[in-house]
Design a protein around this motif. Sequence first.
Motif, PDB file in Angstrom:
ATOM      1  N   ALA A 186      29.648 -20.259  44.340  1.00 25.21           N
ATOM      2  CA  ALA A 186      30.650 -20.479  43.431  1.00 25.21           C
ATOM      3  C   ALA A 186      31.736 -18.667  43.459  1.00 25.21           C
ATOM      4  N   TYR A 187      31.085 -18.059  42.564  1.00 27.68           N
ATOM      5  CA  TYR A 187      30.936 -16.955  42.447  1.00 27.68           C
ATOM      6  C   TYR A 187      31.062 -16.159  44.353  1.00 27.68           C
ATOM      7  N   VAL A 188      30.827 -16.360  45.368  1.00 24.59           N
ATOM      8  CA  VAL A 188      31.009 -16.211  46.787  1.00 24.59           C
ATOM      9  C   VAL A 188      32.532 -16.820  46.594  1.00 24.59           C
ATOM     10  N   SER A 189      32.251 -17.780  46.516  1.00 29.65           N
ATOM     11  CA  SER A 189      33.538 -18.474  46.484  1.00 29.65           C
ATOM     12  C   SER A 189      35.191 -17.579  45.980  1.00 29.65           C
ATOM     13  N   LEU A 190      34.818 -17.697  45.078  1.00 25.93           N
ATOM     14  CA  LEU A 190      35.784 -17.204  44.510  1.00 25.93           C
ATOM     15  C   LEU A 190      36.096 -15.053  44.634  1.00 25.93           C
ATOM     16  N   TYR A 246      21.856 -13.908  41.805  1.00 22.20           N
ATOM     17  CA  TYR A 246      21.131 -14.325  43.223  1.00 22.20           C
ATOM     18  C   TYR A 246      19.968 -13.913  42.532  1.00 22.20           C
ATOM     19  N   ARG A 247      20.588 -12.262  42.325  1.00 23.13           N
ATOM     20  CA  ARG A 247      18.791 -11.736  41.770  1.00 23.13           C
ATOM     21  C   ARG A 247      17.780 -12.693  40.687  1.00 23.13           C
ATOM     22  N   LYS A 248      18.588 -13.017  39.440  1.00 22.12           N
ATOM     23  CA  LYS A 248      17.969 -13.166  38.532  1.00 22.12           C
ATOM     24  C   LYS A 248      17.511 -14.658  39.096  1.00 22.12           C
ATOM     25  N   VAL A 249      18.503 -15.667  39.754  1.00 22.20           N
ATOM     26  CA  VAL A 249      17.579 -16.732  39.822  1.00 22.20           C
ATOM     27  C   VAL A 249      16.468 -16.008  40.805  1.00 22.20           C
ATOM     28  N   LEU A 250      16.296 -15.274  41.886  1.00 23.92           N
ATOM     29  CA  LEU A 250      15.195 -15.282  43.007  1.00 23.92           C
ATOM     30  C   LEU A 250      13.870 -14.899  41.684  1.00 23.92           C
ATOM     31  N   ASP A 251      14.329 -14.121  41.075  1.00 23.98           N
ATOM     32  CA  ASP A 251      13.309 -13.652  39.306  1.00 23.98           C
ATOM     33  C   ASP A 251      12.736 -14.545  39.591  1.00 23.98           C
ATOM     34  N   ASP A 252      13.567 -15.814  38.525  1.00 22.12           N
ATOM     35  CA  ASP A 252      12.924 -16.557  37.913  1.00 22.12           C
ATOM     36  C   ASP A 252      12.152 -17.726  38.458  1.00 22.12           C
ATOM     37  N   GLU A 308      29.224  -9.493  44.093  1.00 22.59           N
ATOM     38  CA  GLU A 308      28.722  -8.182  42.963  1.00 22.59           C
ATOM     39  C   GLU A 308      27.896  -9.490  42.168  1.00 22.59           C
ATOM     40  N   GLU A 309      29.282 -10.190  41.238  1.00 24.55           N
ATOM     41  CA  GLU A 309      28.527 -11.517  40.223  1.00 24.55           C
ATOM     42  C   GLU A 309      27.458 -11.716  40.734  1.00 24.55           C
ATOM     43  N   ALA A 310      27.811 -12.506  42.008  1.00 26.45           N
ATOM     44  CA  ALA A 310      26.970 -13.458  42.691  1.00 26.45           C
ATOM     45  C   ALA A 310      26.101 -13.205  43.230  1.00 26.45           C
TER      46      ALA A 310
END
Length: 577
Positions: free
Chosen positions: A316-320, A330-336, A324-326
Amino acid sequence: MFGERSTFGATPTAGRRVQLVYAPELAEYPANGPFAEAARAAVRQAGHEIVAPAGAGLVVCIVGFHWDPRVAEAFEVARATNRPLVVLLLAEDLIIPVPRRFYVDDEAGERQLGFRDHLRRVSHVVEVSSPGELRDRLYRALVELSSAIPAVDDPERRVRDLDQRLADQERRLGPDHPETQVVRNELAGAYRAAGQLRRAISLYERTLADSMRVLGPDHLDTLRTRSNLAGAYRAVGDVPRARDEYVRVLQNRERILGPDHPDTLRTRNDLAGVLESRGDYEESTALYREVLADRTRILGRDHPDTLRTRNDLAHAYVSLGRLEEAISFYRKVLDDRVRVLRPDHPDTLRTRNNLASVLESTGRLDEATAIFERTLADSIRALGPDHPDTLRTRNDLAGVYRRQGKLKRAIPMYEETLAASMRVLGRNHPSTLISQSDLAGSYQDAGDLTRAIELYTETYEESARVLGRDHPSTLVIEQNLAVSLVLAGRRSEALERLNDVLERAERVLGTHHPDTLAVLATLGTTLVRMDELPRALEVFESGLRRSREARGPQHPHTKTMRHNVDLVREAMVGEES
C-alpha cells in the motif's frame, strides 16, 4: 495410524510433553457431543509416539482455524493435574502459510489445494514449558511440515479430478448435501487457479445460492463461499462487486464470530486489498494499519497472518508513492519471515521478490537484479522450476534485464517463461497473458515493431475473450499495443485506441485510478508525437490535477505529470516565438 512420525529436526527443551495431532478429516464432525469422544478415540489409536498409553487420562484440546486461547487453558489444566496434553489440529487451513500451489479459494491465500490428500494425519511430540512456547513450537512445526508437500499439482488435472468427484458426490449424496457443496466450492477454486475465471464465478454464484437456501445466509460455509466469490470478482476486475461482497461478509462475520475472530480479520484485510485495487489508497492504508494492530494484539507479531498484513501494508505504501517507507517495511518483513518461517519459504521468497520490485521502481537496478537472481535460484530449488511463483520471479528478472537494456538476456528469459506458463498454467491463464504481453514489449524495445504489434494484438484479443474488454489487464495490454502502433507510425490508429481505452478505464476503474492516469499519460505523449500540443497540454493538465487529488503532490507520478506539463508549455512558447 497417524502416518509416519515427523521429527522436524528440532531438539525440544525440557518441559511438559505435548502431542500435536493433525487430523483435518475430523473437522467434519459436530463440535460437541459424539465429536469429543471420536477425537479422543482417534488420539488413543495413534499407535506410536503417543504421549500416554491407550486408556490413560488425557487432556484433549480441539483447535479449529486459529490459535485458540483454550490451548493455554488446557495446558494449565494438564500441568495442574499432571496429565498429558493432546492438541488436536482440525482445520485444513489452520495457521500455516501453505505454498500458493495448494490454494483452492481466496480467503487471503490461506486455504489449500491437495494438502489434505498428501498429509492425512501427522502426529508430533514436543516438550514445552509454557503456553507461549507451545504456540511458537506449533507455528514452527507446521511451517516445517509444509516443506514436505510434494510438487505442484497440474491445475487442469485438478479441475478434472474435482469435476469427477463432484459428479460422484451429487449422485451419492445429492446436489444439496453440505459435502457436495464443499466439493463444488473447491471446483470453483480450481477453475480460478487454472485461469478459468468466468467459470469460477458462475460456479461460486450457484454454490452461494444453494448454500443460502440449504444452510442459511449466516452459515460459515455460506460466508466462506461469498468471500471466495468476492475474490473471484476482484480477479476478473469487477472491483465494485468484490467490494460489496466483502462488505457483506465482514458485517456478518463481525456479528456472528466477533470483531477479533481471525476470519473477520482476514475479511478486513481482503477488503483493504479491494480498496487499494480501486485506487482508494488512503482508506486502504488506514484499514491495513487497523488490521495489523488487531492481528498483532490477538495473534502476535510473528503470526503468519500478521506478517501477511505487514507485507500488504508495504505494498500500500508503494501505491501511495512512499517508496522508501515501502522498502524499509519490506526489509523488516523479510527479516521476520526469514526468522519465523525460513529463508526459502514461499512467503519469504514472495516478500523478497516484492522488495526487489520496489527497488527496481526507484532505479536501484543492480540491487534489484541481485535480489531477483537469488530469489529465482531459491525458488527453483525450493518450489520447482515450473511453480507459478518461480515463473513470476523469472518474468520479473527478465523485466529488470529489459530496463537495463540487456535485451539479449531479457528476450530469451521472457520466451522461456512464456513457454513454461503455457505448459503449466495454460494459454488462457492471466499470468500467461502477462508474460506474453511483456515479451511483446521486449520485441518493441529491440526495434522489432512488426513482431511486437502481432504479439500484442494476439494477447489483447485473447485477454478480451478470456477476461473481457474492460478488465484492467486487457486495458493495459491494449494501451501497450497503442504505444507500438505510435512507434510504427500508425498514430491515427493508436489515437483511436487510446481514446477508447481512456473512456473504458474512466467508466470501469474511475477517473483517478492509476491505470486511468497511465492512459492519460500515454495519450498525452501520443498527441505530442502528432504535434497536437494544445490538446496534449489539456490531457497532461487533466492528469496532473487528478494525480495530485488522488496521490498527493509528492507522488512520483504527479511529479512526472507536472514535468510533462512544463515541457509542453515550453514547446508551445517556442513555437510562438
